[in-house]
Design an enzyme around this catalytic site. Sequence first.
Site, PDB file in Angstrom:
ATOM      1  N   LYS A  61       0.829  -1.206   0.000  1.00 59.41           N
ATOM      2  CA  LYS A  61       0.000   0.000   0.000  1.00 59.41           C
ATOM      3  C   LYS A  61       0.865   1.258   0.000  1.00 59.41           C
ATOM      4  O   LYS A  61       0.524   2.264  -0.632  1.00 59.41           O
ATOM      5  CB  LYS A  61      -0.941   0.008   1.212  1.00 59.41           C
ATOM      6  CG  LYS A  61      -1.886   1.222   1.270  1.00 59.41           C
ATOM      7  CD  LYS A  61      -2.771   1.338   0.033  1.00 59.41           C
ATOM      8  CE  LYS A  61      -3.581   2.629  -0.009  1.00 59.41           C
ATOM      9  NZ  LYS A  61      -4.616   2.745   1.003  1.00 59.41           N
ATOM     10  N   LYS A 114      -0.679  11.848   4.659  1.00 54.18           N
ATOM     11  CA  LYS A 114      -0.300  10.917   5.725  1.00 54.18           C
ATOM     12  C   LYS A 114       0.322   9.657   5.154  1.00 54.18           C
ATOM     13  O   LYS A 114       1.352   9.166   5.642  1.00 54.18           O
ATOM     14  CB  LYS A 114      -1.537  10.590   6.566  1.00 54.18           C
ATOM     15  CG  LYS A 114      -1.325   9.584   7.685  1.00 54.18           C
ATOM     16  CD  LYS A 114      -1.656   8.150   7.302  1.00 54.18           C
ATOM     17  CE  LYS A 114      -3.129   7.962   6.984  1.00 54.18           C
ATOM     18  NZ  LYS A 114      -3.406   6.526   6.639  1.00 54.18           N
TER      19      LYS A 114
END
Length: 293
Positions: free
Chosen positions: A176, A244
């Site tokens: 990811k 983030k």
Amino acid sequence: MNELTDKTVGFIGLGLMGRPMCRNLMKAGLTPVVYNRSPQPRQELAREGAVAADSPAEVAEQADIIVIMVADTPAVEHVLTGPDGVLHSLRSATLLIDMGTTAVPATRRLAALVEEKGALYVDAPVSGGTIGAEAGTLTIMAGGSEQAFALARPVLSLLGERITHVGATGAGQVAKAANQVIVGLNIGAVAEALALAKAAGVDPARVRAALRGGFADSRILEVHGQRMLDNNFAPGGKCTTQRKDMHQALELAAELGLEMPATALSRDLYDRLIDDGDGDLDHAALFRLYTKS
């Protein structure tokens, strides 16, 4: 579905992604036990047939499989280890599936705590945004043991189309991180390219059409390029989330001694956008950096 007939599934985190994902479990005939920090989403899903819980610990008391889809690493840690966290009432043989984007070291540490209780852990972050969450077509990249992944697959198949077991615990989160590097840099490339066309007095919509089907084509050009043209930045994935995720990728790279200067620049561009007050917009709003007067 037969593999889940005798299972109770819990779902923690009912935000932009979690709510439609949970609804897909319900469409498949499951009755999930749901928790969200703010009560409104869990009350809404309870009216639709889910069972509302008052804490993550209460979910763990009832569920054989628990899906967690919360905003960031501190939120996952709180769900698991907080005062009313899952670990306080976790039963042995329960399967936990973290489908958010969580830092790799924290993932491995939390998985070890879960496994100490005799339970199983899979990190299974997703790509596809709210479009994929609603349609049940998410791309899912999973980390964990073969046993844990096999148990998770029936649930994951209700939420996504392309499901890959990448490797051991944490491998899904590594995949990811790589995904978010590519997404972030690609959004930046599309934003700059369309801004260049506009500044040069050429219709960016026609430029986008000309690029489709060539080497510059991508899902980002298709979906986010259209959002840029439409000036439609209703969030599918927020700028704050993209920032983030890229920062987490950079932290992982730093631990490995790897430099990623393009990713660092992209992260810094998102910082500028957030400082401008656009943090809650879709991450395609990076285009606004180049088109604000």
